[in-house]
Motif scaffolding. Sequence first.
Motif, PDB file in Angstrom:
ATOM      1  N   PRO A   6      44.821  24.267  29.037  1.00 40.05           N
ATOM      2  CA  PRO A   6      43.894  24.767  29.955  1.00 40.05           C
ATOM      3  C   PRO A   6      44.428  26.155  30.515  1.00 40.05           C
ATOM      4  O   PRO A   6      45.727  26.175  30.614  1.00 40.05           O
ATOM      5  CB  PRO A   6      43.788  23.749  31.082  1.00 40.05           C
ATOM      6  CG  PRO A   6      44.245  22.618  30.296  1.00 40.05           C
ATOM      7  CD  PRO A   6      45.026  22.720  29.452  1.00 40.05           C
ATOM      8  N   LEU A   7      43.679  27.085  30.758  1.00 35.34           N
ATOM      9  CA  LEU A   7      43.983  28.365  31.371  1.00 35.34           C
ATOM     10  C   LEU A   7      44.464  28.070  33.020  1.00 35.34           C
ATOM     11  O   LEU A   7      44.215  27.049  33.653  1.00 35.34           O
ATOM     12  CB  LEU A   7      42.855  29.341  31.390  1.00 35.34           C
ATOM     13  CG  LEU A   7      42.109  29.539  30.097  1.00 35.34           C
ATOM     14  CD1 LEU A   7      41.098  30.754  30.432  1.00 35.34           C
ATOM     15  CD2 LEU A   7      43.193  30.106  29.204  1.00 35.34           C
ATOM     16  N   GLN A   8      45.264  28.888  33.290  1.00 27.14           N
ATOM     17  CA  GLN A   8      45.897  28.737  34.611  1.00 27.14           C
ATOM     18  C   GLN A   8      45.202  30.136  35.403  1.00 27.14           C
ATOM     19  O   GLN A   8      44.770  31.010  34.771  1.00 27.14           O
ATOM     20  CB  GLN A   8      47.570  29.089  34.550  1.00 27.14           C
ATOM     21  CG  GLN A   8      47.851  27.777  33.791  1.00 27.14           C
ATOM     22  CD  GLN A   8      49.521  28.332  33.453  1.00 27.14           C
ATOM     23  OE1 GLN A   8      50.539  28.257  34.714  1.00 27.14           O
ATOM     24  NE2 GLN A   8      50.154  28.377  32.289  1.00 27.14           N
ATOM     25  N   HIS A   9      45.293  30.030  36.715  1.00 21.86           N
ATOM     26  CA  HIS A   9      44.704  30.683  37.616  1.00 21.86           C
ATOM     27  C   HIS A   9      45.624  31.688  38.546  1.00 21.86           C
ATOM     28  O   HIS A   9      46.816  31.254  38.913  1.00 21.86           O
ATOM     29  CB  HIS A   9      43.685  30.001  38.694  1.00 21.86           C
ATOM     30  CG  HIS A   9      42.957  30.823  39.699  1.00 21.86           C
ATOM     31  ND1 HIS A   9      43.682  31.028  40.932  1.00 21.86           N
ATOM     32  CD2 HIS A   9      41.881  31.447  39.607  1.00 21.86           C
ATOM     33  CE1 HIS A   9      42.628  31.795  41.753  1.00 21.86           C
ATOM     34  NE2 HIS A   9      41.818  31.962  40.694  1.00 21.86           N
ATOM     35  N   GLY A  10      45.130  32.907  38.524  1.00 26.78           N
ATOM     36  CA  GLY A  10      45.994  33.861  39.538  1.00 26.78           C
ATOM     37  C   GLY A  10      44.977  34.854  40.138  1.00 26.78           C
ATOM     38  O   GLY A  10      43.732  34.689  40.075  1.00 26.78           O
ATOM     39  N   ARG A  11      45.631  35.739  40.748  1.00 26.48           N
ATOM     40  CA  ARG A  11      44.715  36.882  41.546  1.00 26.48           C
ATOM     41  C   ARG A  11      45.220  38.183  40.903  1.00 26.48           C
ATOM     42  O   ARG A  11      46.559  38.323  40.843  1.00 26.48           O
ATOM     43  CB  ARG A  11      44.370  36.913  43.031  1.00 26.48           C
ATOM     44  CG  ARG A  11      43.825  35.510  43.435  1.00 26.48           C
ATOM     45  CD  ARG A  11      43.395  35.673  44.723  1.00 26.48           C
ATOM     46  NE  ARG A  11      42.546  34.485  45.106  1.00 26.48           N
ATOM     47  CZ  ARG A  11      41.002  34.269  45.020  1.00 26.48           C
ATOM     48  NH1 ARG A  11      40.596  35.328  44.652  1.00 26.48           N
ATOM     49  NH2 ARG A  11      40.766  33.147  45.405  1.00 26.48           N
ATOM     50  N   LEU A  12      44.617  39.210  40.632  1.00 28.45           N
ATOM     51  CA  LEU A  12      44.898  40.314  40.011  1.00 28.45           C
ATOM     52  C   LEU A  12      45.659  41.445  41.024  1.00 28.45           C
ATOM     53  O   LEU A  12      45.039  41.536  42.206  1.00 28.45           O
ATOM     54  CB  LEU A  12      43.840  41.245  39.386  1.00 28.45           C
ATOM     55  CG  LEU A  12      44.069  42.304  38.523  1.00 28.45           C
ATOM     56  CD1 LEU A  12      45.249  42.298  37.645  1.00 28.45           C
ATOM     57  CD2 LEU A  12      42.904  43.321  38.296  1.00 28.45           C
ATOM     58  N   ILE A  23      49.951  39.696  38.525  1.00 28.74           N
ATOM     59  CA  ILE A  23      49.184  38.886  39.268  1.00 28.74           C
ATOM     60  C   ILE A  23      49.947  38.024  40.034  1.00 28.74           C
ATOM     61  O   ILE A  23      50.889  38.076  39.786  1.00 28.74           O
ATOM     62  CB  ILE A  23      48.303  37.919  38.156  1.00 28.74           C
ATOM     63  CG1 ILE A  23      48.962  36.827  37.578  1.00 28.74           C
ATOM     64  CG2 ILE A  23      47.331  38.841  37.293  1.00 28.74           C
ATOM     65  CD1 ILE A  23      48.248  35.998  36.816  1.00 28.74           C
ATOM     66  N   ILE A  24      49.244  37.544  40.973  1.00 24.99           N
ATOM     67  CA  ILE A  24      50.098  36.558  41.955  1.00 24.99           C
ATOM     68  C   ILE A  24      49.328  35.174  41.903  1.00 24.99           C
ATOM     69  O   ILE A  24      48.211  34.948  41.912  1.00 24.99           O
ATOM     70  CB  ILE A  24      49.729  37.075  43.531  1.00 24.99           C
ATOM     71  CG1 ILE A  24      50.548  36.205  44.557  1.00 24.99           C
ATOM     72  CG2 ILE A  24      48.218  37.257  43.925  1.00 24.99           C
ATOM     73  CD1 ILE A  24      50.702  36.997  45.801  1.00 24.99           C
ATOM     74  N   LEU A  25      50.295  34.139  41.902  1.00 21.88           N
ATOM     75  CA  LEU A  25      49.744  32.841  41.854  1.00 21.88           C
ATOM     76  C   LEU A  25      49.238  32.190  42.912  1.00 21.88           C
ATOM     77  O   LEU A  25      49.656  32.801  43.812  1.00 21.88           O
ATOM     78  CB  LEU A  25      50.772  32.124  40.762  1.00 21.88           C
ATOM     79  CG  LEU A  25      51.439  32.475  39.593  1.00 21.88           C
ATOM     80  CD1 LEU A  25      52.588  31.538  39.146  1.00 21.88           C
ATOM     81  CD2 LEU A  25      50.230  32.916  38.628  1.00 21.88           C
ATOM     82  N   ASP A  26      48.624  31.007  42.652  1.00 17.44           N
ATOM     83  CA  ASP A  26      48.235  30.398  43.950  1.00 17.44           C
ATOM     84  C   ASP A  26      49.473  29.964  44.688  1.00 17.44           C
ATOM     85  O   ASP A  26      49.109  29.818  45.977  1.00 17.44           O
ATOM     86  CB  ASP A  26      47.386  29.113  43.386  1.00 17.44           C
ATOM     87  CG  ASP A  26      46.377  29.353  42.564  1.00 17.44           C
ATOM     88  OD1 ASP A  26      45.959  30.677  42.733  1.00 17.44           O
ATOM     89  OD2 ASP A  26      45.553  28.704  41.910  1.00 17.44           O
ATOM     90  N   ASP A  27      50.742  30.085  44.312  1.00 17.42           N
ATOM     91  CA  ASP A  27      51.667  29.670  45.119  1.00 17.42           C
ATOM     92  C   ASP A  27      52.197  30.620  45.679  1.00 17.42           C
ATOM     93  O   ASP A  27      53.434  30.587  46.302  1.00 17.42           O
ATOM     94  CB  ASP A  27      52.654  28.566  44.372  1.00 17.42           C
ATOM     95  CG  ASP A  27      53.310  29.207  43.296  1.00 17.42           C
ATOM     96  OD1 ASP A  27      53.049  30.756  42.900  1.00 17.42           O
ATOM     97  OD2 ASP A  27      54.193  28.673  42.410  1.00 17.42           O
ATOM     98  N   GLY A  28      51.678  31.891  45.409  1.00 12.35           N
ATOM     99  CA  GLY A  28      52.290  33.267  45.708  1.00 12.35           C
ATOM    100  C   GLY A  28      53.398  33.715  44.913  1.00 12.35           C
ATOM    101  O   GLY A  28      53.807  34.881  45.429  1.00 12.35           O
ATOM    102  N   THR A  29      53.634  33.104  43.709  1.00  8.94           N
ATOM    103  CA  THR A  29      54.562  33.837  43.000  1.00  8.94           C
ATOM    104  C   THR A  29      53.845  35.102  42.140  1.00  8.94           C
ATOM    105  O   THR A  29      52.668  34.969  41.737  1.00  8.94           O
ATOM    106  CB  THR A  29      55.164  32.934  41.894  1.00  8.94           C
ATOM    107  OG1 THR A  29      55.823  31.700  42.553  1.00  8.94           O
ATOM    108  CG2 THR A  29      56.072  33.326  40.903  1.00  8.94           C
ATOM    109  N   GLU A  30      54.577  36.200  42.234  1.00 13.88           N
ATOM    110  CA  GLU A  30      54.125  37.024  41.178  1.00 13.88           C
ATOM    111  C   GLU A  30      54.784  37.077  39.828  1.00 13.88           C
ATOM    112  O   GLU A  30      55.976  37.086  39.683  1.00 13.88           O
ATOM    113  CB  GLU A  30      54.338  38.364  41.794  1.00 13.88           C
ATOM    114  CG  GLU A  30      53.771  38.739  43.423  1.00 13.88           C
ATOM    115  CD  GLU A  30      54.194  40.116  43.727  1.00 13.88           C
ATOM    116  OE1 GLU A  30      54.503  41.184  42.941  1.00 13.88           O
ATOM    117  OE2 GLU A  30      53.699  40.397  45.092  1.00 13.88           O
ATOM    118  N   ILE A  31      53.825  37.455  38.853  1.00 13.04           N
ATOM    119  CA  ILE A  31      54.307  37.300  37.578  1.00 13.04           C
ATOM    120  C   ILE A  31      53.485  38.557  36.582  1.00 13.04           C
ATOM    121  O   ILE A  31      52.764  38.965  37.202  1.00 13.04           O
ATOM    122  CB  ILE A  31      54.005  36.140  36.768  1.00 13.04           C
ATOM    123  CG1 ILE A  31      52.424  35.915  36.688  1.00 13.04           C
ATOM    124  CG2 ILE A  31      54.668  34.861  37.529  1.00 13.04           C
ATOM    125  CD1 ILE A  31      52.015  34.781  35.577  1.00 13.04           C
TER     126      ILE A  31
END
Length: 234
Positions: A6-12, A23-31
Amino acid sequence: MDFTPPLQHGRLIKRYKRFLADIILDDGTEITIHCPNTGSMKNCLYPEQSVWFSQSDNPKRKYPYTFEIMQSDEHHLIGINSGRANALAEEAINKGIIEELNGYTSLQREVKYGEENSRIDILLTGQDKPKCYIEIKSCTLLEEGVGYFPDAVTMRGQKHLRELIQMVQQGHRAVLLFVVQHSGISIVKPAEHIDPLYADLLKQAIKLGVEVLAYQSSISPHASGIIGPCKVIV
């Protein structure tokens, strides 16, 4: 086409260097993720909006994550991975969804053809039927309720139109298929305001017998698939 895993979610945060996005993940991690789109991606990038990405288990990849879907400010979903268009088209042809392309018995991908060192996206063959050369383009640019292609000047796209014209002149069937990967697009037009040479060449190709089709994709973080035709205005 199911997304497995399944795809994972973040914000651009931003896209940069053409093939990278932060992007920043839901837990605040940036990747940093790979952005598999060679176009300008005009009107496809919305900082702080949701993105969905896939993960590769290939240990040789520097960036194991791939940008797949973007949500717009208007809550449209956009298929960012232009490479998915070919797989969506193949799946739809095999299922008989694209009625104009039914009746063939063999489907091949990436076959060399033409005089300009090209590879056709899909070649269909069948008994007592002319060969059908299909060039696939992903349409994601939405402006004032209309979908446009291309989103940047495309010398490669112009070359493909010339190759399709040549196939018609040799007695084959040639099809330009727009796979619409944007939930807000229901009409497709050539982007004359972006690449007038491409638009003129497309009109010429149609007059010479190249067929132009556009089909809409359903898009979700769980699966994508071609669902039906869109109107083409040239």
